[in-house]
Design a protein around this motif. Structure first.
Motif, PDB file in Angstrom:
ATOM      1  N   VAL A   1       0.863  -1.181   0.000  1.00 10.62           N
ATOM      2  CA  VAL A   1       0.000   0.000   0.000  1.00 10.62           C
ATOM      3  C   VAL A   1       0.899   1.231   0.000  1.00 10.62           C
ATOM      4  O   VAL A   1       1.878   1.287   0.740  1.00 10.62           O
ATOM      5  CB  VAL A   1      -0.935  -0.015   1.224  1.00 10.62           C
ATOM      6  CG1 VAL A   1      -1.716   1.287   1.334  1.00 10.62           C
ATOM      7  CG2 VAL A   1      -1.893  -1.196   1.147  1.00 10.62           C
ATOM      8  N   ASN A   2       0.584   2.194  -0.867  1.00 10.22           N
ATOM      9  CA  ASN A   2       1.309   3.462  -0.887  1.00 10.22           C
ATOM     10  C   ASN A   2       0.461   4.520  -0.211  1.00 10.22           C
ATOM     11  O   ASN A   2      -0.676   4.754  -0.618  1.00 10.22           O
ATOM     12  CB  ASN A   2       1.585   3.903  -2.325  1.00 10.22           C
ATOM     13  CG  ASN A   2       2.383   2.871  -3.086  1.00 10.22           C
ATOM     14  OD1 ASN A   2       3.333   2.303  -2.562  1.00 10.22           O
ATOM     15  ND2 ASN A   2       1.983   2.598  -4.311  1.00 10.22           N
ATOM     16  N   CYS A   3       1.031   5.160   0.803  1.00  9.13           N
ATOM     17  CA  CYS A   3       0.304   6.193   1.546  1.00  9.13           C
ATOM     18  C   CYS A   3       0.987   7.543   1.383  1.00  9.13           C
ATOM     19  O   CYS A   3       2.209   7.623   1.321  1.00  9.13           O
ATOM     20  CB  CYS A   3       0.314   5.885   3.040  1.00  9.13           C
ATOM     21  SG  CYS A   3      -0.427   4.337   3.534  1.00  9.13           S
ATOM     22  N   GLY A   4       0.184   8.588   1.358  1.00 10.69           N
ATOM     23  CA  GLY A   4       0.721   9.936   1.408  1.00 10.69           C
ATOM     24  C   GLY A   4       0.128  10.803   0.324  1.00 10.69           C
ATOM     25  O   GLY A   4      -0.010  10.326  -0.801  1.00 10.69           O
ATOM     26  N   PRO A   5      -0.279  12.055   0.658  1.00 11.55           N
ATOM     27  CA  PRO A   5      -0.161  12.598   2.015  1.00 11.55           C
ATOM     28  C   PRO A   5      -1.149  11.932   2.972  1.00 11.55           C
ATOM     29  O   PRO A   5      -1.980  11.142   2.543  1.00 11.55           O
ATOM     30  CB  PRO A   5      -0.514  14.083   1.808  1.00 11.55           C
ATOM     31  CG  PRO A   5      -1.425  14.085   0.633  1.00 11.55           C
ATOM     32  CD  PRO A   5      -0.924  12.984  -0.259  1.00 11.55           C
ATOM     33  N   GLY A   6      -1.024  12.288   4.260  1.00 12.04           N
ATOM     34  CA  GLY A   6      -1.917  11.751   5.279  1.00 12.04           C
ATOM     35  C   GLY A   6      -1.173  11.597   6.589  1.00 12.04           C
ATOM     36  O   GLY A   6      -0.082  12.144   6.761  1.00 12.04           O
ATOM     37  N   HIS A   7      -1.764  10.836   7.496  1.00 10.44           N
ATOM     38  CA  HIS A   7      -1.169  10.702   8.831  1.00 10.44           C
ATOM     39  C   HIS A   7      -0.516   9.354   9.079  1.00 10.44           C
ATOM     40  O   HIS A   7      -0.144   9.028  10.198  1.00 10.44           O
ATOM     41  CB  HIS A   7      -2.219  10.988   9.912  1.00 10.44           C
ATOM     42  CG  HIS A   7      -2.692  12.412   9.915  1.00 10.44           C
ATOM     43  ND1 HIS A   7      -3.606  12.904  10.824  1.00 10.44           N
ATOM     44  CD2 HIS A   7      -2.374  13.461   9.112  1.00 10.44           C
ATOM     45  CE1 HIS A   7      -3.834  14.186  10.572  1.00 10.44           C
ATOM     46  NE2 HIS A   7      -3.111  14.545   9.534  1.00 10.44           N
ATOM     47  N   GLY A   8      -0.405   8.513   8.043  1.00 14.50           N
ATOM     48  CA  GLY A   8       0.294   7.240   8.194  1.00 14.50           C
ATOM     49  C   GLY A   8      -0.626   6.091   8.556  1.00 14.50           C
ATOM     50  O   GLY A   8      -1.850   6.204   8.524  1.00 14.50           O
ATOM     51  N   ILE A   9      -0.009   4.956   8.886  1.00 12.72           N
ATOM     52  CA  ILE A   9      -0.764   3.739   9.211  1.00 12.72           C
ATOM     53  C   ILE A   9      -0.817   3.602  10.729  1.00 12.72           C
ATOM     54  O   ILE A   9       0.221   3.586  11.387  1.00 12.72           O
ATOM     55  CB  ILE A   9      -0.097   2.507   8.565  1.00 12.72           C
ATOM     56  CG1 ILE A   9      -0.109   2.648   7.035  1.00 12.72           C
ATOM     57  CG2 ILE A   9      -0.786   1.218   9.014  1.00 12.72           C
ATOM     58  CD1 ILE A   9       0.614   1.547   6.279  1.00 12.72           C
ATOM     59  N   SER A  10      -2.030   3.515  11.284  1.00 10.20           N
ATOM     60  CA  SER A  10      -2.187   3.552  12.744  1.00 10.20           C
ATOM     61  C   SER A  10      -2.990   2.385  13.275  1.00 10.20           C
ATOM     62  O   SER A  10      -3.994   1.995  12.683  1.00 10.20           O
ATOM     63  CB  SER A  10      -2.968   4.799  13.171  1.00 10.20           C
ATOM     64  OG  SER A  10      -2.255   5.948  12.867  1.00 10.20           O
ATOM     65  N   ILE A  11      -2.559   1.891  14.418  1.00 19.67           N
ATOM     66  CA  ILE A  11      -3.408   1.003  15.212  1.00 19.67           C
ATOM     67  C   ILE A  11      -3.865   1.856  16.398  1.00 19.67           C
ATOM     68  O   ILE A  11      -3.046   2.414  17.120  1.00 19.67           O
ATOM     69  CB  ILE A  11      -2.624  -0.232  15.679  1.00 19.67           C
ATOM     70  CG1 ILE A  11      -2.148  -1.025  14.452  1.00 19.67           C
ATOM     71  CG2 ILE A  11      -3.480  -1.088  16.613  1.00 19.67           C
ATOM     72  CD1 ILE A  11      -1.215  -2.165  14.753  1.00 19.67           C
TER      73      ILE A  11
END
Ligand SMILES: *[C@@H]1O[C@H](CO)[C@@H](O)[C@H](O)[C@H]1NC(C)=O
Ligand SMILES: *[C@@H]1O[C@H](CO)[C@@H](O)[C@H](O)[C@H]1NC(C)=O
Ligand SMILES: *[C@@H]1O[C@H](CO)[C@@H](O)[C@H](O)[C@H]1NC(C)=O
Length: 394
Positions: free
Chosen positions: A232-242
């Protein structure tokens, strides 16, 4: 790998293709949908016809832009069903007539649903962000773009969620659901627009997908088990969170989260686990992050058990969520903050079995040398470690 198919794959592909072409097609435009009207009623009628069909069926929304005010597609259906969205569904704009609500498009209680077709769920979030609530509030009265509630054995692929008013996708109570070649698109400054939020679900996969948004790329809430996030490619945003975990009583455990071969670019955070201070009891274990490439990412590796974004918590009482069996492996690239590794665990329940191996991060900003911050954790380090985490304050 590569695009060449062997004979077995070709046969399988033809079987799948012939299965789809065997589906009985229900075209929404045959029920009166056109680009000039709100097609909600036509779409619901088409869904009901397809859902009642005893063999494989398909709801077809051809190319074009169609207005939908709010729609819930209910199962159970008599046979596998495909929602073939080739066009764009357009949500209402926020104006004087907008009534709010918690969802726009929902799929509920369906087995073997496929959502596909190359089309777009356009939430018209641009008309909502910053207007009905500010950045210091949670936009609870704005609808989530697409909800998947209590689905089993389902696939969402080759569709886009665009400019949701709140979360793009919410997955609740699902078992065996896969997102692949899924796209989320919203500006980096859009509010509360998490890409995919997962809760109380088992066997959820997000594969080969692109998520550009203003909040978490993927967020994983209580009761999530066996979640796989791959390429998975992320960005912009706040990242991958649990998390955030521990807000409510009787939250179910998080168990088994595997994040692998992902890239994050220009995100506020990388991979993180967060729990509230003074929280309800809970547990989260078996969470693994591996082969993650970062490019200009703030806070690349985070465990934060003092998470309190709006300063409305009792930070003096430690979190009661127990975190254990966590690994960060082969995490590399550039950090936009000096504290590249932050492992702040609960005083009452120190993190158990946290492993860091082959961490290769760089920082070129003005906050000083790359470093780590650690509390109530004794991580097991191996391989290359830059920064070397927790050497002074374990
Ligand atoms: C999960 O769902 C997919 C799609 O319907 C199906 O092909 C697969 O067999 C299911 N897996 C399990 C373990 O049931
Ligand atoms: C953590 O891992 C250990 C060793 O594999 C295992 O015995 C333990 O049950 C795990 N803890 C949790 C909470 O799953
Ligand atoms: C760490 O990353 C840098 C580039 O940022 C690279 O030149 C270096 O070889 C890497 N080190 C290891 C041990 O992988």
């Amino acid at each position: 790998m590569g695009l060449k198919m062997n004979t077995i794959e070709i046969v399988l592909f033809m079987l799948v293709a012939s299965n789809l072409s065997n589906a009985q097609v229900f075209d929404v435009t045959k029920n009166g949908a056109n680009a000039k009207v709100d097609i909600t009623q036509a779409l619901l009628k088409t869904w009901k016809q397809a859902c009642a069909t005893k063999s494989r069926s398909q709801v077809l929304i051809p190319k074009g832009t169609f207005k939908v005010s709010q729609a819930t597609f209910q199962g159970p259906c008599k046979a596998p069903i495909e929602f073939n969205l080739q066009g764009t569904l357009l949500a209402p704009a926020v104006d004087g007539n907008f009534k709010g609500g918690d969802s726009w498009i929902s799929f509920e209680h369906i087995d073997s649903l496929t959502v596909t077709g190359g089309g777009t769920f356009n939430g018209q979030g641009k008309t909502a962000w910053g207007k009905t609530c500010t950045s210091s509030q949670y936009c609870g009265n704005l609808p989530i773009n697409v909800r998947f509630n209590f689905l089993t054995n389902s696939v969402v692929q080759y569709v886009t969620s665009l400019d949701s008013k709140q979360f793009h996708v919410n997955v609740l109570g699902c078992k065996n659901i896969t997102f692949q070649h899924f796209k989320v698109s919203a500006p980096g400054d859009s509010l509360n627009t998490d890409g995919i939020h997962i809760g109380r679900s088992t066997d959820v996969k997000v594969l080969d997908s692109n998520i550009q948004t203003g909040d978490d790329c993927i967020s994983i809430g209580e009761g999530s088990q066996q979640v796989t996030i791959n390429k998975v490619n992320c960005g912009p945003g706040h990242g991958i969170s649990i998390g955030s975990l521990g807000m409510y009583a009787n939250e179910e455990a998080v168990k088994g989260v595997f994040v692998k071969s992902c890239t994050l670019k220009n995100t506020q955070n990388g991979v993180r686990i967060k729990t509230w201070p003074d929280s309800q009891p809970g547990t989260a274990s078996d969470m693994h992050f591996e082969d993650i490439q970062l490019d200009n990412v703030g806070n690349p590796i985070v465990i934060d058990q003092e998470y309190c974004p709006w300063n409305k918590c009792n930070a003096k009482v430690s979190s009661r969520v127990k975190l254990s069996n966590i690994s960060f492996k082969n995490i590399r690239g550039s950090s936009s903050t000096a504290v590249a590794v932050k492992l702040v665990c609960s005083k009452g329940y120190p993190c158990q079995n946290v492993q860091l191996s082959d961490i290769n991060l760089s920082y070129k900003g003005s906050e000083g040398a790359i470093t780590s911050e650690c509390k109530n954790v004794k991580p097991i380090l191996s391989g290359k470690e830059n920064p070397r985490a927790c050497i002074t304050s374990a």
